[in-house]
Design a protein around this motif. Structure first.
Motif, PDB file in Angstrom:
ATOM      1  N   ASN A 160     -31.685 -14.607 -34.972  1.00  0.00           N
ATOM      2  CA  ASN A 160     -31.706 -13.745 -35.819  1.00  0.00           C
ATOM      3  C   ASN A 160     -30.370 -13.417 -36.451  1.00  0.00           C
ATOM      4  N   GLY A 161     -29.424 -14.505 -36.579  1.00  0.00           N
ATOM      5  CA  GLY A 161     -28.201 -14.680 -37.319  1.00  0.00           C
ATOM      6  C   GLY A 161     -27.285 -13.653 -36.615  1.00  0.00           C
ATOM      7  N   VAL A 162     -27.096 -13.355 -35.478  1.00  0.00           N
ATOM      8  CA  VAL A 162     -25.956 -12.565 -34.883  1.00  0.00           C
ATOM      9  C   VAL A 162     -25.599 -13.821 -33.633  1.00  0.00           C
ATOM     10  N   TYR A 163     -24.368 -14.283 -34.099  1.00  0.00           N
ATOM     11  CA  TYR A 163     -24.016 -15.564 -33.471  1.00  0.00           C
ATOM     12  C   TYR A 163     -22.750 -15.025 -32.281  1.00  0.00           C
ATOM     13  N   PRO A 164     -23.323 -15.236 -31.065  1.00  0.00           N
ATOM     14  CA  PRO A 164     -22.224 -15.061 -29.989  1.00  0.00           C
ATOM     15  C   PRO A 164     -21.319 -16.019 -29.942  1.00  0.00           C
ATOM     16  N   ASN A 165     -19.918 -15.638 -29.703  1.00  0.00           N
ATOM     17  CA  ASN A 165     -18.959 -16.655 -29.691  1.00  0.00           C
ATOM     18  C   ASN A 165     -18.947 -17.352 -28.297  1.00  0.00           C
ATOM     19  N   MET A 211     -32.039 -13.429 -13.646  1.00  0.00           N
ATOM     20  CA  MET A 211     -31.056 -12.875 -14.532  1.00  0.00           C
ATOM     21  C   MET A 211     -30.554 -13.783 -15.449  1.00  0.00           C
ATOM     22  N   MET A 212     -30.195 -15.150 -15.218  1.00  0.00           N
ATOM     23  CA  MET A 212     -29.724 -15.856 -16.148  1.00  0.00           C
ATOM     24  C   MET A 212     -30.566 -16.561 -17.257  1.00  0.00           C
ATOM     25  N   LEU A 213     -31.957 -16.478 -16.915  1.00  0.00           N
ATOM     26  CA  LEU A 213     -32.813 -16.531 -17.947  1.00  0.00           C
ATOM     27  C   LEU A 213     -33.062 -15.609 -18.988  1.00  0.00           C
ATOM     28  N   ARG A 214     -32.866 -14.309 -18.441  1.00  0.00           N
ATOM     29  CA  ARG A 214     -32.873 -13.145 -19.293  1.00  0.00           C
ATOM     30  C   ARG A 214     -31.550 -13.142 -20.270  1.00  0.00           C
ATOM     31  N   LYS A 215     -30.396 -13.613 -19.742  1.00  0.00           N
ATOM     32  CA  LYS A 215     -29.371 -13.865 -20.562  1.00  0.00           C
ATOM     33  C   LYS A 215     -29.435 -14.918 -21.663  1.00  0.00           C
ATOM     34  N   ILE A 216     -29.921 -15.934 -21.308  1.00  0.00           N
ATOM     35  CA  ILE A 216     -30.160 -17.201 -22.183  1.00  0.00           C
ATOM     36  C   ILE A 216     -31.108 -16.704 -23.222  1.00  0.00           C
ATOM     37  N   ALA A 217     -32.164 -16.101 -22.879  1.00  0.00           N
ATOM     38  CA  ALA A 217     -33.072 -15.419 -23.914  1.00  0.00           C
ATOM     39  C   ALA A 217     -32.407 -14.564 -25.037  1.00  0.00           C
ATOM     40  N   GLN A 218     -31.657 -13.413 -24.427  1.00  0.00           N
ATOM     41  CA  GLN A 218     -30.803 -12.605 -25.352  1.00  0.00           C
ATOM     42  C   GLN A 218     -30.071 -13.544 -26.047  1.00  0.00           C
ATOM     43  N   TRP A 219     -29.383 -14.277 -25.679  1.00  0.00           N
ATOM     44  CA  TRP A 219     -28.388 -15.265 -26.510  1.00  0.00           C
ATOM     45  C   TRP A 219     -29.184 -15.918 -27.573  1.00  0.00           C
ATOM     46  N   LYS A 220     -30.400 -16.492 -27.270  1.00  0.00           N
ATOM     47  CA  LYS A 220     -31.130 -17.479 -28.148  1.00  0.00           C
ATOM     48  C   LYS A 220     -31.760 -16.533 -29.403  1.00  0.00           C
ATOM     49  N   SER A 221     -32.201 -15.125 -28.758  1.00  0.00           N
ATOM     50  CA  SER A 221     -32.646 -14.058 -29.839  1.00  0.00           C
ATOM     51  C   SER A 221     -31.611 -13.734 -30.910  1.00  0.00           C
ATOM     52  N   LEU A 259     -15.494 -20.210 -24.284  1.00  0.00           N
ATOM     53  CA  LEU A 259     -14.318 -21.313 -23.993  1.00  0.00           C
ATOM     54  C   LEU A 259     -13.479 -21.464 -25.328  1.00  0.00           C
ATOM     55  N   CYS A 260     -13.997 -21.569 -26.413  1.00  0.00           N
ATOM     56  CA  CYS A 260     -13.140 -22.100 -27.799  1.00  0.00           C
ATOM     57  C   CYS A 260     -13.096 -20.923 -28.570  1.00  0.00           C
ATOM     58  N   GLY A 261     -13.967 -19.716 -28.411  1.00  0.00           N
ATOM     59  CA  GLY A 261     -13.984 -18.581 -29.281  1.00  0.00           C
ATOM     60  C   GLY A 261     -14.700 -18.753 -30.540  1.00  0.00           C
ATOM     61  N   LYS A 262     -15.141 -19.894 -31.077  1.00  0.00           N
ATOM     62  CA  LYS A 262     -16.091 -20.015 -32.221  1.00  0.00           C
ATOM     63  C   LYS A 262     -17.276 -19.680 -32.100  1.00  0.00           C
ATOM     64  N   PRO A 263     -18.070 -19.329 -33.216  1.00  0.00           N
ATOM     65  CA  PRO A 263     -19.443 -18.765 -33.064  1.00  0.00           C
ATOM     66  C   PRO A 263     -20.484 -19.959 -32.448  1.00  0.00           C
ATOM     67  N   ILE A 264     -21.530 -19.662 -32.059  1.00  0.00           N
ATOM     68  CA  ILE A 264     -22.416 -20.574 -31.463  1.00  0.00           C
ATOM     69  C   ILE A 264     -23.645 -20.191 -32.462  1.00  0.00           C
ATOM     70  N   THR A 265     -24.015 -21.198 -33.653  1.00  0.00           N
ATOM     71  CA  THR A 265     -24.476 -20.919 -34.630  1.00  0.00           C
ATOM     72  C   THR A 265     -26.107 -21.580 -34.479  1.00  0.00           C
ATOM     73  N   LYS A 266     -26.285 -22.398 -33.455  1.00  0.00           N
ATOM     74  CA  LYS A 266     -27.365 -23.009 -33.232  1.00  0.00           C
ATOM     75  C   LYS A 266     -27.784 -22.942 -31.737  1.00  0.00           C
ATOM     76  N   VAL A 267     -29.002 -22.754 -31.532  1.00  0.00           N
ATOM     77  CA  VAL A 267     -29.774 -22.524 -30.009  1.00  0.00           C
ATOM     78  C   VAL A 267     -29.348 -24.026 -29.382  1.00  0.00           C
ATOM     79  N   LYS A 268     -29.544 -24.899 -30.004  1.00  0.00           N
ATOM     80  CA  LYS A 268     -29.507 -26.495 -29.345  1.00  0.00           C
ATOM     81  C   LYS A 268     -27.794 -26.485 -29.140  1.00  0.00           C
ATOM     82  N   GLU A 269     -26.766 -25.919 -29.431  1.00  0.00           N
ATOM     83  CA  GLU A 269     -25.464 -25.948 -29.150  1.00  0.00           C
ATOM     84  C   GLU A 269     -25.409 -24.931 -27.884  1.00  0.00           C
ATOM     85  N   LEU A 270     -26.103 -24.080 -27.396  1.00  0.00           N
ATOM     86  CA  LEU A 270     -26.080 -23.065 -26.472  1.00  0.00           C
ATOM     87  C   LEU A 270     -25.871 -23.571 -25.117  1.00  0.00           C
ATOM     88  N   SER A 271     -25.069 -23.234 -24.185  1.00  0.00           N
ATOM     89  CA  SER A 271     -24.960 -23.450 -22.898  1.00  0.00           C
ATOM     90  C   SER A 271     -24.637 -22.264 -22.169  1.00  0.00           C
TER      91      SER A 271
END
Length: 82
Positions: free
Chosen positions: A15-20, A1-11, A23-35
């Motif tokens: 594609n320019g749709v940044y999840p917030n 399940m976790m890998l599927r979620k990560i893949a969704q967020w990376k995608s 913890l801080c509410g700011k957009p995650i604009t780079k895959v390398k910033e994603l946790s």
């Protein structure tokens, strides 16, 4: 399940749709910033179920460590007072 979620967020990011960051509410604009934030830390019995997984910045997730969300909010409030 976790890998599927990560893949969704990376995608979304790619594609320019940044999840917030949960913890801080700011957009995650780079895959390398994603946790992956575990709302209930795994070290405290949390799981990799979808309901416990949220996108976060690596920096924010590192700062939160194994605190619960309530502990983290309290920590941030104390930090603001200093």
């Amino acid at each position: 399940m976790m890998l599927r979620k990560i893949a969704q967020w990376k995608s979304k990011i790619e594609n320019g749709v940044y999840p917030n960051c949960f913890l801080c509410g700011k957009p995650i604009t780079k895959v390398k910033e994603l946790s992956v934030e575990h709302l209930k830390p795994k070290s405290r019995g949390g799981s990799d179920e979808d309901t416990n997984l949220y996108p976060s910045h690596k920096k924010c997730n590192f700062e939160k460590g194994n605190m619960t969300l309530a502990e983290y909010v309290s920590y941030l409030r104390q930090k603001e007072k200093e």
